[in-house]
Design a protein around this motif. Structure first.
Motif, PDB file in Angstrom:
ATOM      1  N   ASP A 128       0.820  -1.222   0.000  1.00 41.66           N
ATOM      2  CA  ASP A 128       0.000   0.000   0.000  1.00 41.66           C
ATOM      3  C   ASP A 128       0.847   1.264   0.000  1.00 41.66           C
ATOM      4  O   ASP A 128       0.521   2.224  -0.702  1.00 41.66           O
ATOM      5  N   GLU A 129       1.932   1.277   0.765  1.00 41.07           N
ATOM      6  CA  GLU A 129       2.753   2.497   0.834  1.00 41.07           C
ATOM      7  C   GLU A 129       3.370   2.808  -0.530  1.00 41.07           C
ATOM      8  O   GLU A 129       3.361   3.956  -0.976  1.00 41.07           O
ATOM      9  N   ARG A 130       3.894   1.795  -1.184  1.00 44.57           N
ATOM     10  CA  ARG A 130       4.499   2.017  -2.504  1.00 44.57           C
ATOM     11  C   ARG A 130       3.461   2.523  -3.496  1.00 44.57           C
ATOM     12  O   ARG A 130       3.698   3.464  -4.246  1.00 44.57           O
ATOM     13  N   ILE A 131       2.294   1.896  -3.511  1.00 45.72           N
ATOM     14  CA  ILE A 131       1.221   2.300  -4.429  1.00 45.72           C
ATOM     15  C   ILE A 131       0.766   3.721  -4.094  1.00 45.72           C
ATOM     16  O   ILE A 131       0.584   4.545  -4.985  1.00 45.72           O
ATOM     17  N   ARG A 132       0.615   4.012  -2.818  1.00 46.42           N
ATOM     18  CA  ARG A 132       0.206   5.359  -2.378  1.00 46.42           C
ATOM     19  C   ARG A 132       1.265   6.392  -2.776  1.00 46.42           C
ATOM     20  O   ARG A 132       0.927   7.499  -3.202  1.00 46.42           O
ATOM     21  N   ASN A 133       2.549   6.042  -2.645  1.00 46.33           N
ATOM     22  CA  ASN A 133       3.613   6.971  -3.054  1.00 46.33           C
ATOM     23  C   ASN A 133       3.538   7.265  -4.557  1.00 46.33           C
ATOM     24  O   ASN A 133       3.701   8.416  -4.966  1.00 46.33           O
ATOM     25  N   ASP A 134       3.311   6.220  -5.373  1.00 43.50           N
ATOM     26  CA  ASP A 134       3.127   6.439  -6.813  1.00 43.50           C
ATOM     27  C   ASP A 134       1.942   7.374  -7.037  1.00 43.50           C
ATOM     28  O   ASP A 134       2.039   8.349  -7.788  1.00 43.50           O
ATOM     29  N   PHE A 135       0.834   7.062  -6.396  1.00 40.77           N
ATOM     30  CA  PHE A 135      -0.401   7.838  -6.571  1.00 40.77           C
ATOM     31  C   PHE A 135      -0.184   9.304  -6.173  1.00 40.77           C
ATOM     32  O   PHE A 135      -0.518  10.223  -6.923  1.00 40.77           O
ATOM     33  N   ASN A 136       0.403   9.505  -5.003  1.00 33.66           N
ATOM     34  CA  ASN A 136       0.622  10.874  -4.515  1.00 33.66           C
ATOM     35  C   ASN A 136       1.586  11.641  -5.415  1.00 33.66           C
ATOM     36  O   ASN A 136       1.415  12.841  -5.638  1.00 33.66           O
ATOM     37  N   GLY A 137       2.611  10.959  -5.924  1.00 32.61           N
ATOM     38  CA  GLY A 137       3.522  11.596  -6.874  1.00 32.61           C
ATOM     39  C   GLY A 137       2.788  12.008  -8.137  1.00 32.61           C
ATOM     40  O   GLY A 137       3.064  13.066  -8.716  1.00 32.61           O
ATOM     41  N   GLY A 138       1.832  11.179  -8.556  1.00 32.43           N
ATOM     42  CA  GLY A 138       1.011  11.520  -9.711  1.00 32.43           C
ATOM     43  C   GLY A 138       0.157  12.750  -9.444  1.00 32.43           C
ATOM     44  O   GLY A 138       0.098  13.672 -10.268  1.00 32.43           O
ATOM     45  N   VAL A 139      -0.481  12.781  -8.286  1.00 40.22           N
ATOM     46  CA  VAL A 139      -1.305  13.944  -7.926  1.00 40.22           C
ATOM     47  C   VAL A 139      -0.450  15.204  -7.916  1.00 40.22           C
ATOM     48  O   VAL A 139      -0.833  16.244  -8.475  1.00 40.22           O
ATOM     49  N   ARG A 140       0.721  15.127  -7.309  1.00 41.89           N
ATOM     50  CA  ARG A 140       1.629  16.285  -7.264  1.00 41.89           C
ATOM     51  C   ARG A 140       2.055  16.720  -8.661  1.00 41.89           C
ATOM     52  O   ARG A 140       2.363  17.898  -8.882  1.00 41.89           O
ATOM     53  N   SER A 141       2.069  15.782  -9.600  1.00 48.68           N
ATOM     54  CA  SER A 141       2.484  16.080 -10.975  1.00 48.68           C
ATOM     55  C   SER A 141       1.304  16.497 -11.853  1.00 48.68           C
ATOM     56  O   SER A 141       1.478  16.690 -13.053  1.00 48.68           O
ATOM     57  N   GLY A 142       0.119  16.596 -11.268  1.00 48.90           N
ATOM     58  CA  GLY A 142      -1.042  17.041 -12.028  1.00 48.90           C
ATOM     59  C   GLY A 142      -1.862  15.936 -12.662  1.00 48.90           C
ATOM     60  O   GLY A 142      -2.751  16.207 -13.469  1.00 48.90           O
ATOM     61  N   VAL A 143      -1.590  14.677 -12.293  1.00 48.23           N
ATOM     62  CA  VAL A 143      -2.377  13.566 -12.831  1.00 48.23           C
ATOM     63  C   VAL A 143      -3.775  13.618 -12.198  1.00 48.23           C
ATOM     64  O   VAL A 143      -3.902  13.707 -10.986  1.00 48.23           O
ATOM     65  N   ASN A 144      -4.787  13.576 -13.053  1.00 45.29           N
ATOM     66  CA  ASN A 144      -6.154  13.552 -12.529  1.00 45.29           C
ATOM     67  C   ASN A 144      -7.002  12.503 -13.227  1.00 45.29           C
ATOM     68  O   ASN A 144      -8.214  12.491 -13.096  1.00 45.29           O
ATOM     69  N   GLY A 145      -6.357  11.628 -13.973  1.00 42.45           N
ATOM     70  CA  GLY A 145      -7.043  10.535 -14.639  1.00 42.45           C
ATOM     71  C   GLY A 145      -6.015   9.607 -15.249  1.00 42.45           C
ATOM     72  O   GLY A 145      -4.825   9.905 -15.258  1.00 42.45           O
ATOM     73  N   THR A 146      -6.504   8.473 -15.745  1.00 47.01           N
ATOM     74  CA  THR A 146      -5.590   7.494 -16.322  1.00 47.01           C
ATOM     75  C   THR A 146      -6.057   7.123 -17.720  1.00 47.01           C
ATOM     76  O   THR A 146      -7.249   7.164 -18.001  1.00 47.01           O
ATOM     77  N   PRO A 147      -5.110   6.767 -18.583  1.00 49.90           N
ATOM     78  CA  PRO A 147      -3.668   6.857 -18.354  1.00 49.90           C
ATOM     79  C   PRO A 147      -3.204   8.309 -18.486  1.00 49.90           C
ATOM     80  O   PRO A 147      -3.761   9.084 -19.249  1.00 49.90           O
ATOM     81  N   SER A 148      -2.183   8.656 -17.726  1.00 55.76           N
ATOM     82  CA  SER A 148      -1.505   9.948 -17.868  1.00 55.76           C
ATOM     83  C   SER A 148      -0.061   9.658 -18.233  1.00 55.76           C
ATOM     84  O   SER A 148       0.589   8.829 -17.600  1.00 55.76           O
ATOM     85  N   PHE A 149       0.399  10.363 -19.262  1.00 57.22           N
ATOM     86  CA  PHE A 149       1.749  10.128 -19.772  1.00 57.22           C
ATOM     87  C   PHE A 149       2.607  11.377 -19.620  1.00 57.22           C
ATOM     88  O   PHE A 149       2.117  12.505 -19.736  1.00 57.22           O
ATOM     89  N   PHE A 150       3.883  11.145 -19.392  1.00 60.86           N
ATOM     90  CA  PHE A 150       4.888  12.204 -19.344  1.00 60.86           C
ATOM     91  C   PHE A 150       6.002  11.801 -20.292  1.00 60.86           C
ATOM     92  O   PHE A 150       6.479  10.668 -20.254  1.00 60.86           O
TER      93      PHE A 150
END
Length: 175
Positions: A128-150
């Motif tokens: 859960d922590e790893r998945i949450r870290n990915d998710f939170n990093g996405g939110v901080r990067s402006g991800v608001n839906g999937t898929p989001s690409f950089f």
């Protein structure tokens, strides 16, 4: 334009040449139908640009819409902890309509992993922590839906079908 706030690092799931001209980061959800549609297209891009494209996958399970997204991500992370992330990643997308415990058991068994250990890890929230870290990093990067690409740390806001041309342009500019 949004930028990737968490740089690609050694803890990421990465395929491809470390010195590639282009790094494609996807924030994805294993149950998202749009991610499922993008999956074969990303595979085609990897095949087309084998030396010039590095691919990174990060979890962004949208659990309010996709009840199996978190358990699928945990299954991929469990397999990843045993050196089989990409096999699990591919199998989850290739069997997206069957996500759930029976598929996860079959998948880890096929990889030679212990399904009881998977069950225990999911019940213990081991990933859960790893998945949450990915998710939170996405939110901080402006991800608001999937898929989001950089692409090279800059959010790509076009359709997935336009990724090929954008990647080709970046490769040409780097040469």
């Amino acid at each position: 334009m949004a930028n990737l706030k968490i740089p690609v690092g050694p803890d990421d799931h990465i395929q491809g040449n470390e010195d590639a001209a282009v790094t494609l980061v996807e924030y994805g959800d294993y149950q998202c139908p749009y991610c499922g549609d993008a999956y074969p297209q990303v595979k085609e891009l990897q095949a087309e640009f084998p030396d010039d494209l590095r691919f990174v996958f990060r979890n962004f399970p949208i659990t309010q819409l996709h009840p199996n997204a978190a358990s699928a991500a945990a299954t991929a992370e469990f397999a990843g902890s045993k050196g089989h992330f990409w096999e699990a990643h591919d199998a989850l997308y290739e069997n997206q309509e069957s996500l759930g415990a029976p598929l996860y058991v079959e998948l880890v068994s096929r990889l030679g992993l212990d399904p009881v250990e998977l069950r225990d890890a999911i019940q213990a929230d081991a990933f859960d922590e790893r998945i949450r870290n990915d998710f939170n990093g996405g939110v901080r990067s402006g991800v608001n839906g999937t898929p989001s690409f950089f692409l090279n740390s800059v959010r790509f806001d076009g359709p997935v079908e336009a990724l090929r041309d954008a990647i080709a342009e970046l490769i040409a500019a780097a040469k």
